[in-house]
Design a protein around this motif. Structure first.
Motif, short mmCIF file in Angstrom:
data_model
loop_
_atom_site.label_atom_id
_atom_site.label_comp_id
_atom_site.label_asym_id
_atom_site.label_seq_id
_atom_site.Cartn_x
_atom_site.Cartn_y
_atom_site.Cartn_z
N PRO A 235 19.09 -39.78 13.89
CA PRO A 235 19.05 -38.41 13.38
C PRO A 235 18.79 -38.42 11.89
O PRO A 235 19.05 -39.42 11.20
CB PRO A 235 20.47 -37.88 13.68
N GLY A 236 18.27 -37.29 11.39
CA GLY A 236 18.03 -37.20 9.95
C GLY A 236 17.83 -35.76 9.50
O GLY A 236 17.54 -34.88 10.31
N PRO A 237 17.99 -35.51 8.20
CA PRO A 237 17.90 -34.16 7.65
C PRO A 237 16.49 -33.77 7.24
O PRO A 237 15.66 -34.61 6.92
CB PRO A 237 18.80 -34.26 6.41
N MET A 238 16.22 -32.46 7.25
CA MET A 238 15.01 -31.88 6.68
C MET A 238 15.42 -30.75 5.75
O MET A 238 16.33 -29.98 6.06
CB MET A 238 14.09 -31.32 7.77
N ALA A 239 14.73 -30.65 4.62
CA ALA A 239 15.10 -29.64 3.63
C ALA A 239 13.95 -29.39 2.67
O ALA A 239 12.96 -30.13 2.64
CB ALA A 239 16.33 -30.11 2.85
N LYS A 240 14.10 -28.33 1.87
CA LYS A 240 13.10 -27.98 0.87
C LYS A 240 13.31 -28.73 -0.44
O LYS A 240 12.45 -28.66 -1.32
CB LYS A 240 13.15 -26.47 0.61
N SER A 241 14.44 -29.41 -0.57
CA SER A 241 14.71 -30.12 -1.82
C SER A 241 15.44 -31.43 -1.54
O SER A 241 16.20 -31.54 -0.57
CB SER A 241 15.58 -29.26 -2.75
N PRO A 242 15.23 -32.44 -2.39
CA PRO A 242 15.96 -33.70 -2.26
C PRO A 242 17.47 -33.53 -2.40
O PRO A 242 18.24 -34.27 -1.78
CB PRO A 242 15.39 -34.56 -3.38
N ARG A 243 17.90 -32.55 -3.19
CA ARG A 243 19.34 -32.34 -3.34
C ARG A 243 19.97 -31.97 -2.01
O ARG A 243 21.05 -32.45 -1.65
CB ARG A 243 19.61 -31.24 -4.38
N ASP A 244 19.29 -31.10 -1.25
CA ASP A 244 19.82 -30.73 0.06
C ASP A 244 19.80 -31.92 1.02
O ASP A 244 20.71 -32.07 1.83
CB ASP A 244 19.00 -29.58 0.64
N VAL A 245 18.77 -32.75 0.93
CA VAL A 245 18.73 -33.97 1.75
C VAL A 245 19.93 -34.85 1.42
O VAL A 245 20.61 -35.37 2.32
CB VAL A 245 17.41 -34.74 1.53
N ALA A 246 20.21 -35.02 0.15
CA ALA A 246 21.34 -35.85 -0.28
C ALA A 246 22.66 -35.28 0.23
O ALA A 246 23.53 -36.02 0.72
CB ALA A 246 21.36 -35.97 -1.80
N ASP A 247 22.83 -33.96 0.13
CA ASP A 247 24.07 -33.34 0.60
C ASP A 247 24.25 -33.52 2.11
O ASP A 247 25.36 -33.73 2.60
CB ASP A 247 24.07 -31.84 0.26
N LEU A 248 23.15 -33.44 2.85
CA LEU A 248 23.23 -33.65 4.29
C LEU A 248 23.55 -35.11 4.62
O LEU A 248 24.33 -35.39 5.53
CB LEU A 248 21.92 -33.22 4.95
N LEU A 249 22.95 -36.05 3.89
CA LEU A 249 23.28 -37.45 4.11
C LEU A 249 24.76 -37.70 3.87
O LEU A 249 25.40 -38.48 4.60
CB LEU A 249 22.45 -38.34 3.19
N ASP A 250 25.33 -37.06 2.87
CA ASP A 250 26.76 -37.24 2.58
C ASP A 250 27.63 -36.79 3.75
O ASP A 250 28.74 -37.31 3.94
CB ASP A 250 27.16 -36.48 1.31
N VAL A 251 27.15 -35.84 4.53
CA VAL A 251 27.88 -35.37 5.70
C VAL A 251 27.60 -36.25 6.91
O VAL A 251 28.51 -36.58 7.69
CB VAL A 251 27.51 -33.90 6.01
N LEU A 252 26.36 -36.66 7.09
CA LEU A 252 25.94 -37.32 8.33
C LEU A 252 26.23 -38.82 8.38
O LEU A 252 26.53 -39.37 9.45
CB LEU A 252 24.45 -37.10 8.56
N VAL A 253 26.09 -39.50 7.26
CA VAL A 253 26.15 -40.97 7.26
C VAL A 253 27.59 -41.45 7.47
O VAL A 253 28.53 -40.95 6.85
CB VAL A 253 25.58 -41.53 5.95
N ASP A 254 27.73 -42.43 8.36
CA ASP A 254 29.04 -43.02 8.67
C ASP A 254 29.36 -44.11 7.64
O ASP A 254 28.66 -45.13 7.58
CB ASP A 254 28.99 -43.61 10.08
N ALA A 255 30.40 -43.88 6.86
CA ALA A 255 30.75 -44.83 5.81
C ALA A 255 31.15 -46.20 6.36
O ALA A 255 31.13 -47.19 5.63
CB ALA A 255 31.90 -44.26 4.96
N LYS A 256 31.49 -46.27 7.65
CA LYS A 256 31.85 -47.55 8.25
C LYS A 256 30.62 -48.40 8.54
O LYS A 256 30.74 -49.61 8.79
CB LYS A 256 32.62 -47.32 9.55
N MET A 257 29.44 -47.77 8.53
CA MET A 257 28.21 -48.46 8.91
C MET A 257 27.33 -48.85 7.72
O MET A 257 26.32 -49.52 7.90
CB MET A 257 27.40 -47.59 9.87
N THR A 258 27.70 -48.42 6.53
CA THR A 258 26.90 -48.73 5.33
C THR A 258 27.77 -48.51 4.10
O THR A 258 28.92 -48.05 4.20
CB THR A 258 25.65 -47.83 5.27
#
Length: 515
Positions: A235-258
């Protein structure tokens, strides 16, 4: 009630309006649902929305939390679209993958990605159309078409989808996460979630002038997601700005995996290329084969010229820029031993067990096996219409076997070879990322390697208005690098907006309405 432009307003800008009290989450939700009502009859980006009563109850709850001083984060009260492959029983919406045979399926619980979005305060306002079953149903089916959702259309292309005999014509919105990209570009929501096996985030995001990052395979949960194969799915995010992509990654990415950067991915946003080393691929030779995308001489000349101009623009801004890296354009990742399976062969071998594991885990489903799915599809006329009767990918994978090697070993071998090819180039030329035309086989390399990729919008085709751009790839767990590249890119290059819808939004804004 504050006015905002749905085509251009980012999630972070919307959050500023919510924070200031100039807008409520319910106001914004109303605006996005109006946009869907006005335009989805021809764009066909949204398959379903939850009951509106439930949507507005959630918006009110989040607005009340805000008034009480509780803000969960950058996604609090923000509307988001998700691909119709994520289980969403709590929303009262089925998960079909665009397939009528799954319309009666009931999931036990929300996908992990959905759970994280809801916990972060997002409002999931719709499930998006796609290339049916992640593009893994049949050959020659148009990108963006599903039996349930119909044909998804680009909001940029002036004359709609033109059939030129190829799956990926210059007017196509791309796939498989078609509706997730079109929905954001058309102002149905400021952000969305899609999924990619091999190009399914990259291509539709590129053709909608959006930013996306396909994360390193495995660091975002695939639980509760209709799969192609765990070998390449993410899965991955789509957005109009890199800032929104970054904010979505902060929610989606599992800290145990990276290892998530201190301060989160938002802390990796940059204003300059000065610390970034880039290697570029030649746009004159990095293209799709004519059987995939029918060439247009004018479009080809423009993309080559504009991409080279973009290279020229950023070259003096970077720490290091190496033009025209000697990476082979061969679409499949082979060694000289042609008997070794490539990554697409491994995907086919792993598809049946992955899909059947998903089907078995459903609380209720009309089908539990790939064979049952194939037979059920045959019994539904709308599922195999006369124009698109193919389900040969499914039929192929039903009986497909590898000999002399297990599917998992084949996947490991293909991954190792792909990683070596990318790593060797990154090391030899001392670069952080490789960039090249998104309309090419560059995603094959990232998919086979399991490495992350990101889109970089460049321009729009003069003859039909369709956006095009670049793809950046880097090593595993290099999402922070890609966020930096995207944010530096945004400073230099302006993102385009669909002209056909721009006028509608500007008129609404002048009239004082939300829009």
């Amino acid at each position: 009630m504050a006015s905002f432009n749905r085509l251009t307003t980012t999630a972070s800008e919307l959050q500023d309006l919510l924070r200031s009290g100039k807008l409520t989450s319910a106001d914004a939700l109303t605006a996005y649902l109006e946009q869907i009502d006005d335009h989805d009859s021809w764009l066909r980006a949204v398959i379903a929305t939850p009951p509106r009563r439930l949507l507005f109850e959630r918006a009110k709850m989040l607005d009340d939390e805000r008034e009480q001083g509780k803000v969960r984060g950058p996604l609090h009260g923000i509307s988001v679209l998700v691909k119709d492959t994520f289980n969403t029983p709590s929303l009262g919406v089925a998960t079909t993958g665009g397939c009528y045979s799954l319309a009666g399926a009931i999931a036990r619980q929300d996908a992990e990605v959905i759970r994280r979005l809801l916990n972060a305060g997002a409002i999931v306002l719709g499930k998006t159309n796609l290339s049916e079953l992640n593009g893994w149903k049949g050959s020659d089916l148009p990108f963006g078409w599903s039996a349930v959702g119909g044909q998804c259309q680009s909001p940029y292309v002036r004359d709609g989808l033109v059939d030129d005999g190829s799956r990926l014509s210059h007017s196509s919105c791309g796939g498989s996460s078609s509706g997730s990209a079109v929905g954001v570009a058309a102002g149905f929501a400021p952000i969305s979630i899609g999924g990619e096996t091999d190009g399914s985030l990259n291509m539709p995001a590129t053709r909608a002038a959006l930013y996306t990052i396909k994360p390193t395979v495995g660091i975002v949960s695939r639980a509760g997601l209709i799969p192609v194969s765990p070998f390449c799915d993410s899965p991955g995010p789509m957005a109009k700005s890199p800032r929104d992509v970054a904010d979505l990654l902060d929610v989606l990415v599992d800290a145990k995996m990276t290892r998530i950067p201190s301060g989160g991915y938002r802390s990796c946003l940059k204003q300059t290329f000065k610390d970034i080393k880039i290697g570029a691929l030649d746009p004159a030779i990095w293209t799709f084969a004519p059987g995939i995308a029918t060439p247009d001489e004018g479009a080809t000349k423009q993309m080559i010229a504009d991409i080279k101009a973009a290279y020229t623009t950023i070259q003096p801004l970077t720490k290091r820029f190496v033009p025209f890296l000697p990476l082979s354009t061969t679409p499949q990742v082979h060694t000289e031993d042609q008997d070794l399976p490539d990554h697409l062969t491994a995907l086919h071998a792993l598809h049946k067990p992955a899909l059947e594991a998903y089907l078995r885990d459903l609380e209720a489903s009309p089908v539990r096996t790939l064979e049952e799915l194939i037979h059920c599809n045959r019994s539904i006329p709308e599922e195999l219409p006369a124009a698109f009767p193919q389900q040969d990918y499914l039929e192929h994978d039903l009986t497909f076997k590898l000999y002399g090697i297990s599917p998992h070993q084949a996947a490991r071998d293909a991954r190792s070879r792909a990683q070596k090819r990318i790593d060797d180039i990154l090391y030899k030329y001392d670069v952080d990322v490789i960039i090249g035309p998104a309309d090419s086989y560059i995603t094959n390399f990232a998919a086979a390697a399991g490495y992350p990729l990101a889109t970089l919008p460049v321009g729009v085709l003069a003859f039909n208005g369709r956006p095009f751009g670049l793809t950046a790839i880097t090593r595993a767990h290099g999402e922070a690098v890609l966020v930096g590249v995207q944010s530096a890119w945004e400073v230099v290059f302006e993102r385009s907006v669909p002209e056909a819808l721009r006028g509608v939004e500007e008129r609404r804004a002048r009239g004082g309405r939300v829009g």
